[in-house]
Design a protein around this motif. Structure first.
Motif, PDB file in Angstrom:
ATOM      1  N   PRO A  18       0.704  -1.139   0.101  1.00 16.92           N
ATOM      2  CA  PRO A  18      -0.092  -0.045  -0.008  1.00 16.92           C
ATOM      3  C   PRO A  18       0.892   1.241   0.014  1.00 16.92           C
ATOM      4  O   PRO A  18       0.401   2.295  -0.674  1.00 16.92           O
ATOM      5  N   GLN A  19       1.953   1.377   0.673  1.00 17.98           N
ATOM      6  CA  GLN A  19       2.802   2.449   0.645  1.00 17.98           C
ATOM      7  C   GLN A  19       3.363   2.667  -0.463  1.00 17.98           C
ATOM      8  O   GLN A  19       3.529   3.852  -1.063  1.00 17.98           O
ATOM      9  N   LEU A  20       3.974   1.578  -1.077  1.00 19.05           N
ATOM     10  CA  LEU A  20       4.541   1.981  -2.633  1.00 19.05           C
ATOM     11  C   LEU A  20       3.459   2.405  -3.583  1.00 19.05           C
ATOM     12  O   LEU A  20       3.866   3.226  -4.353  1.00 19.05           O
ATOM     13  N   ILE A  21       2.445   1.755  -3.416  1.00 18.17           N
ATOM     14  CA  ILE A  21       1.192   2.208  -4.287  1.00 18.17           C
ATOM     15  C   ILE A  21       0.943   3.697  -4.167  1.00 18.17           C
ATOM     16  O   ILE A  21       0.681   4.292  -5.077  1.00 18.17           O
ATOM     17  N   ASP A  22       0.995   4.104  -2.902  1.00 21.00           N
ATOM     18  CA  ASP A  22       0.659   5.630  -2.509  1.00 21.00           C
ATOM     19  C   ASP A  22       1.855   6.261  -3.367  1.00 21.00           C
ATOM     20  O   ASP A  22       1.571   7.362  -3.729  1.00 21.00           O
ATOM     21  N   TYR A  23       3.179   5.820  -3.117  1.00 22.22           N
ATOM     22  CA  TYR A  23       4.165   6.782  -3.730  1.00 22.22           C
ATOM     23  C   TYR A  23       3.942   6.612  -5.405  1.00 22.22           C
ATOM     24  O   TYR A  23       4.280   7.703  -5.772  1.00 22.22           O
ATOM     25  N   ALA A  38       1.374   6.598  -6.803  1.00 24.23           N
ATOM     26  CA  ALA A  38       0.274   7.602  -7.229  1.00 24.23           C
ATOM     27  C   ALA A  38       0.434   9.011  -7.071  1.00 24.23           C
ATOM     28  O   ALA A  38       0.391   9.781  -8.110  1.00 24.23           O
ATOM     29  N   ARG A  39       1.609   9.401  -6.425  1.00 24.03           N
ATOM     30  CA  ARG A  39       1.938  10.838  -6.302  1.00 24.03           C
ATOM     31  C   ARG A  39       2.912  11.045  -7.212  1.00 24.03           C
ATOM     32  O   ARG A  39       2.892  12.089  -8.084  1.00 24.03           O
ATOM     33  N   GLU A  40       3.598  10.054  -7.805  1.00 20.92           N
ATOM     34  CA  GLU A  40       4.666  10.249  -8.938  1.00 20.92           C
ATOM     35  C   GLU A  40       4.005  10.308  -9.969  1.00 20.92           C
ATOM     36  O   GLU A  40       4.109  11.272 -10.986  1.00 20.92           O
ATOM     37  N   GLU A  41       2.645   9.679 -10.349  1.00 21.80           N
ATOM     38  CA  GLU A  41       1.852   9.761 -11.403  1.00 21.80           C
ATOM     39  C   GLU A  41       1.375  11.238 -11.396  1.00 21.80           C
ATOM     40  O   GLU A  41       1.079  11.908 -12.560  1.00 21.80           O
ATOM     41  N   GLN A  42       0.871  11.478 -10.310  1.00 23.53           N
ATOM     42  CA  GLN A  42       0.453  12.979 -10.220  1.00 23.53           C
ATOM     43  C   GLN A  42       1.229  13.995 -10.628  1.00 23.53           C
ATOM     44  O   GLN A  42       1.103  14.926 -11.211  1.00 23.53           O
ATOM     45  N   ALA A  43       2.356  14.023 -10.067  1.00 17.99           N
ATOM     46  CA  ALA A  43       3.487  14.771 -10.443  1.00 17.99           C
ATOM     47  C   ALA A  43       3.744  14.873 -11.724  1.00 17.99           C
ATOM     48  O   ALA A  43       4.045  15.998 -12.318  1.00 17.99           O
ATOM     49  N   ALA A  44       3.873  13.906 -12.465  1.00 19.52           N
ATOM     50  CA  ALA A  44       4.315  13.368 -13.945  1.00 19.52           C
ATOM     51  C   ALA A  44       2.998  14.118 -14.769  1.00 19.52           C
ATOM     52  O   ALA A  44       3.409  14.912 -15.913  1.00 19.52           O
ATOM     53  N   ASN A  45       1.665  13.871 -14.342  1.00 16.11           N
ATOM     54  CA  ASN A  45       0.679  14.321 -14.946  1.00 16.11           C
ATOM     55  C   ASN A  45       0.797  16.156 -14.975  1.00 16.11           C
ATOM     56  O   ASN A  45       0.358  16.908 -15.843  1.00 16.11           O
ATOM     57  N   ALA A  46       1.084  16.624 -13.919  1.00  8.78           N
ATOM     58  CA  ALA A  46       1.355  18.070 -13.693  1.00  8.78           C
ATOM     59  C   ALA A  46       2.410  18.599 -14.652  1.00  8.78           C
ATOM     60  O   ALA A  46       2.194  19.609 -15.031  1.00  8.78           O
ATOM     61  N   ILE A  47       3.294  17.853 -14.552  1.00  8.34           N
ATOM     62  CA  ILE A  47       4.467  18.337 -15.572  1.00  8.34           C
ATOM     63  C   ILE A  47       3.974  18.382 -16.947  1.00  8.34           C
ATOM     64  O   ILE A  47       4.249  19.147 -17.944  1.00  8.34           O
ATOM     65  N   ARG A  48       3.139  17.155 -17.413  1.00  9.44           N
ATOM     66  CA  ARG A  48       2.464  17.187 -18.715  1.00  9.44           C
ATOM     67  C   ARG A  48       1.682  18.408 -19.021  1.00  9.44           C
ATOM     68  O   ARG A  48       1.727  19.194 -20.014  1.00  9.44           O
ATOM     69  N   SER A  49       0.908  18.960 -17.885  1.00  7.32           N
ATOM     70  CA  SER A  49      -0.060  19.875 -18.039  1.00  7.32           C
ATOM     71  C   SER A  49       0.898  21.169 -18.274  1.00  7.32           C
ATOM     72  O   SER A  49       0.417  22.188 -19.283  1.00  7.32           O
ATOM     73  N   GLN A  50       1.845  21.411 -17.622  1.00  7.17           N
ATOM     74  CA  GLN A  50       2.617  22.588 -17.736  1.00  7.17           C
ATOM     75  C   GLN A  50       3.216  22.493 -19.035  1.00  7.17           C
ATOM     76  O   GLN A  50       3.466  23.822 -19.837  1.00  7.17           O
ATOM     77  N   ILE A  51       3.730  21.413 -19.745  1.00  7.74           N
ATOM     78  CA  ILE A  51       4.503  21.466 -20.816  1.00  7.74           C
ATOM     79  C   ILE A  51       3.387  21.716 -22.031  1.00  7.74           C
ATOM     80  O   ILE A  51       3.620  22.407 -22.933  1.00  7.74           O
ATOM     81  N   LEU A  52       2.192  21.111 -21.784  1.00 10.39           N
ATOM     82  CA  LEU A  52       1.039  21.420 -22.890  1.00 10.39           C
ATOM     83  C   LEU A  52       0.769  23.037 -22.833  1.00 10.39           C
ATOM     84  O   LEU A  52       0.392  23.463 -23.744  1.00 10.39           O
ATOM     85  N   PHE A  53       0.820  23.649 -21.602  1.00 10.54           N
ATOM     86  CA  PHE A  53       0.579  25.074 -21.620  1.00 10.54           C
ATOM     87  C   PHE A  53       1.535  25.737 -22.205  1.00 10.54           C
ATOM     88  O   PHE A  53       1.234  26.855 -22.974  1.00 10.54           O
ATOM     89  N   THR A  54       2.839  25.414 -22.108  1.00 11.40           N
ATOM     90  CA  THR A  54       3.962  26.043 -22.978  1.00 11.40           C
ATOM     91  C   THR A  54       3.554  26.305 -24.461  1.00 11.40           C
ATOM     92  O   THR A  54       3.810  26.978 -25.106  1.00 11.40           O
TER      93      THR A  54
END
Length: 450
Positions: free
Chosen positions: A269-274, A276-292
């Motif tokens: 469970p702890q690794l799955i939570d990590y 999920a957070r990594e995926e969230q950060a990657a998606n945020a980076i993706r949104s920022q890149i698309l914004f540029t």
């Protein structure tokens, strides 16, 4: 056009005409008196009187006195001993002198005003020239314009518009813009200089009472070259950004794929939570890149006139409205804005669908204000809370990417347009776009004026 000082050759021509007209008047006087004709010949002395006043206004008074004495002398020498004739001759003498003084006074005043205007025209720091509308030959050229395009004024006086604007399409476009108009400003035209180079010139033109078009010109070559260099630099920079962004997005796609595989391979469970957070950060980076990608296009292309109803319709056609009713009450109006204007309306509609919760109706309207017009966008959703109004257009604020409204504000600000939220919480969101007077025009008015 102002009156230029007479050249030596023209002055000599007028002097010969003056002498010739005086001699002719003397002969006509002699013949008329010999034949007993006293009513007509005095009028012939008006011809040299006017010629002197025009060509040599400073000598006009002395010339009129001389002409008057010549007339009186002839009448007294060869005329009959008739007291009535002598009285008429004396009266004509005073008439000649009075006319000479009057014409001289007005002529000198006109000459001074003309000389002042000529000085302004020929010594102006702005280039100035005129051309004949029929023959297209250059008529008047000042030194500044001649120097600007690498000619001497004398050389340019032998040229036509076809010589300095060799491109036929560009020349016809220039001529058409000055046809049937009292004043024309800001015409950009390329002129071929005397050394073979090309100069960019900003021309303002005006018709005169004569078949001549008077133009003033400002050299904008350096500005155009700087703009072209900047455009090329932006193109190269955007190309680099596109390539880099494409590579980053590819790596992010690979990263997200491996994160998904990692989630499937673990039950911790702890690794799955990590993960999920990594995926969230990657998606945020993706949104920022698309914004540029969207942000880099703001201001790249010159602003243009947009038909507002058509632009709104394009934005509506590119998004799934989910059965939302749209009421558009916008007249035939155009606004001057960045080419990404459609993105503004798209973002507003998407914002209503994503955050309005219960939006079933969207209204577009337009009204005039004291400083221009207001484009109004309103939905019947939950609206915007008072706490969020001040931060609504800040970069990164929002439940999704927080970039849509920020991007819309940036697009509008390119041409001085502003956007604010004026809705009441619980009664729907209401965005108002303020368009200043110089940035809008009603197309039905344009059609009527044309």
């Amino acid at each position: 056009m102002t009156m230029r000082p007479l050249s030596r050759n023209r002055q000599l021509f007028y002097d010969i005409c003056i002498v010739g007209s005086i001699v002719a008047s003397v002969l006509i006087t002699y013949i008329s008196i010999q034949r007993g004709i006293y009513e007509v010949f005095p009028y012939f002395y008006l011809i040299p009187l006017v010629l002197i006043a025009y060509s040599r206004p400073k000598l006009s008074i002395y010339g009129s006195i001389l002409i008057g004495w010549i007339y009186v002398a002839l009448v007294f020498i060869i005329g009959l001993p008739d007291i009535k004739t002598y009285i008429l001759a004396t009266i004509w003498f005073y008439i000649f002198v009075s006319l000479g003084i009057l014409i001289s006074t007005y002529s000198q005043a006109y000459r001074k005003e003309s000389a002042r205007s000529c000085g302004t025209y020929y010594n102006s720091q702005a280039g100035a020239f005129s051309y004949d509308r029929e023959t297209l030959m250059l008529r008047e050229v000042n030194l500044k314009f001649a120097t600007m395009i690498r000619y001497s004024p004398e050389e340019l006086m032998q040229k036509s518009l076809s010589d300095i604007i060799p491109d036929r399409e560009e020349r016809e476009s220039f001529i058409s813009k000055t046809r049937d108009l009292r004043r024309v400003g800001d015409i950009e035209v390329r002129i071929r200089a005397g050394d073979g180079s090309t100069r960019w010139v900003l021309v303002s033109a005006a018709e005169t009472g004569e078949p001549v078009v008077v133009c003033t010109a400002v050299d904008i070559t350096e500005t155009k070259l700087a703009q072209e260099s900047l455009t090329q630099a932006n193109k190269k920079l955007n190309l680099l950004n596109n390539v880099t962004r494409h590579d980053i997005l590819n790596q992010l796609s690979a990263l997200l794929g491996f994160l998904e595989l990692s989630r499937q391979k673990t039950t911790d469970p702890q690794l799955i939570d990590y993960l999920a957070r990594e995926e969230q950060a990657a998606n945020a980076i993706r949104s920022q890149i698309l914004f540029t990608r969207d942000y880099q296009n703001i201001g790249v292309h010159s602003p243009q006139w947009h038909n507002v109803p058509e632009t709104v319709s394009l934005a509506l056609a590119s998004i799934d409205l989910h059965s939302i009713l749209v009421d558009m009450r916008i007249p035939a109006v155009e606004i001057y804005a960045d080419p990404l204007l459609e993105k503004v309306f798209y973002n507003l509609i998407e914002n209503s669908i994503r955050h309005g919760e219960r939006v079933s109706r969207i209204d577009f309207s337009c009204r005039e204000s004291g400083t221009g017009i207001i484009l109004r966008y309103h939905d019947n959703g939950v609206g915007v809370s008072p706490d969020d109004k001040d931060r609504l257009f800040q970069k990164g604020f929002g439940k999704n990417t927080g970039l849509g409204l920020f991007l819309s504000q940036e697009i509008l600000s390119i041409t001085g347009l502003t956007i604010t939220e004026k809705g009441e919480p619980g009664k729907g969101a209401c965005f108002e776009i303020a368009v200043p007077r110089e940035a809008y025009r009603f197309t039905d008015t344009l059609n009527k004026s044309e």
